[in-house]
Scaffold this motif. Structure first.
Motif, PDB file in Angstrom:
ATOM      1  N   PHE A 123       0.776  -1.221   0.143  1.00  0.00           N
ATOM      2  CA  PHE A 123      -0.181   0.030   0.125  1.00  0.00           C
ATOM      3  C   PHE A 123       0.943   1.355   0.064  1.00  0.00           C
ATOM      4  O   PHE A 123       1.765   1.419   0.757  1.00  0.00           O
ATOM      5  N   PHE A 124       0.641   2.033  -0.823  1.00  0.00           N
ATOM      6  CA  PHE A 124       1.293   3.336  -0.785  1.00  0.00           C
ATOM      7  C   PHE A 124       0.404   4.574  -0.458  1.00  0.00           C
ATOM      8  O   PHE A 124      -0.549   5.098  -1.360  1.00  0.00           O
ATOM      9  N   ALA A 125       0.680   4.766   0.777  1.00  0.00           N
ATOM     10  CA  ALA A 125      -0.257   5.865   1.427  1.00  0.00           C
ATOM     11  C   ALA A 125       0.575   7.325   1.237  1.00  0.00           C
ATOM     12  O   ALA A 125       1.736   7.325   0.964  1.00  0.00           O
ATOM     13  N   GLY A 126      -0.177   8.435   1.538  1.00  0.00           N
ATOM     14  CA  GLY A 126       0.278   9.661   1.802  1.00  0.00           C
ATOM     15  C   GLY A 126       0.455  10.495   0.529  1.00  0.00           C
ATOM     16  O   GLY A 126       1.108  11.351   0.621  1.00  0.00           O
ATOM     17  N   GLY A 127       0.085  10.076  -0.574  1.00  0.00           N
ATOM     18  CA  GLY A 127       0.301  10.427  -1.720  1.00  0.00           C
ATOM     19  C   GLY A 127       1.879  10.711  -2.037  1.00  0.00           C
ATOM     20  O   GLY A 127       2.648   9.861  -2.021  1.00  0.00           O
ATOM     21  N   THR A 128       1.846  11.822  -2.460  1.00  0.00           N
ATOM     22  CA  THR A 128       3.627  12.281  -2.885  1.00  0.00           C
ATOM     23  C   THR A 128       4.389  12.602  -1.710  1.00  0.00           C
ATOM     24  O   THR A 128       5.361  12.882  -1.750  1.00  0.00           O
ATOM     25  N   GLY A 129       3.555  13.077  -0.707  1.00  0.00           N
ATOM     26  CA  GLY A 129       4.210  13.657   0.568  1.00  0.00           C
ATOM     27  C   GLY A 129       4.281  15.246   0.440  1.00  0.00           C
ATOM     28  O   GLY A 129       4.610  15.901   1.397  1.00  0.00           O
TER      29      GLY A 129
END
Length: 232
Positions: A123-129
């Motif tokens: 899971f890739f959370a937090g968008g681009t940061g």
């Protein structure tokens, strides 16, 4: 196809409630993804935050702060959905572009590849940061970084149309459309920044309706009924 990146909208996971989560919807997604994992396909997931936060509609909150709240909403979504995935027998891990204590791990391509190699759903959370970038941009960025074969965009609508089918019954649905046409006609598959990034890095996107039965599995198995956004 060896590796895919699946984008889920927060609104779609909320079901008819339009907020929070509809657990049966999330479990349906989990069971489909498990079939892909069992077939040896590596799966990454990006989830929007719209079931919790639409801060850009407020005039009383600074845009940077509103976007930061939105990033945290995607982290909450990924923690919840990853637990449902675990409940049906998958291993998961969550990566973020910023530190979240013990909740997540810090994103790196090497770390993501290590988890993929262990048959984990990543899971890739937090968008681009960063503020001013949407989860559309985040999913295209991560897909490029981890060398995904395709981005699957599971939406509330069953493909890409030349107009909004909710207001125009005569709107035409595309079976295939080039990324150049998407950009030229502003077809809003993803936002403009994400579209240009997909075009420049030759990242195809397939758009389909999440609510259709076995839609995720069917997209991979060759029974796709949505729209393929092709790159030159």
């Amino acid at each position: 196809m060896q590796r895919i990146l699946l984008k889920l909208s927060g609104e779609a996971l909320a079901g008819e409630k339009k907020t929070g989560f509809d657990e049966e919807t999330v479990r349906m997604v989990a069971l489909q993804v498990k079939k892909l994992i069992d077939d040896g396909i590596q799966v990454g997931i990006v989830i929007g935050g719209g079931n919790f936060w639409r801060g850009r509609s407020s005039e009383n909150i600074d845009r940077t702060k509103a976007d930061q709240i939105g990033m945290l909403a995607t982290v909450m979504n990924c923690i919840y959905v990853s637990e449902i995935f675990r409940s049906v027998g998958m291993m998961t891990n969550i990566l973020t572009p910023f530190e979240c204590g013990s909740f997540t791990k810090l994103f790196s391509k090497d770390r993501a590849n290590k988890y993929f190699a262990k048959n984990m759903v990543v899971f890739f959370a937090g968008g681009t940061g960063h503020p001013y970038f949407s989860t559309d941009t985040g999913v295209v960025l991560r897909a490029i970084e981890v060398d995904a074969d395709v981005i699957l965009l599971a939406k509330a609508i069953d493909g890409v149309y030349d107009d909004d089918p909710r207001t125009n019954p005569a709107a035409k649905k595309y079976d295939e459309v080039s990324i150049d046409e998407v950009i030229e006609k502003n077809l809003q598959v993803v936002d403009l920044t994400a579209s240009i990034m997909a075009r420049d890095n030759r990242m195809p996107m397939w758009v389909f309706a999440l609510h259709e039965k076995d839609s995720i599995v069917n997209a991979i198995k060759g029974e796709f009924t949505g729209t393929k956004v092709i790159v030159p």
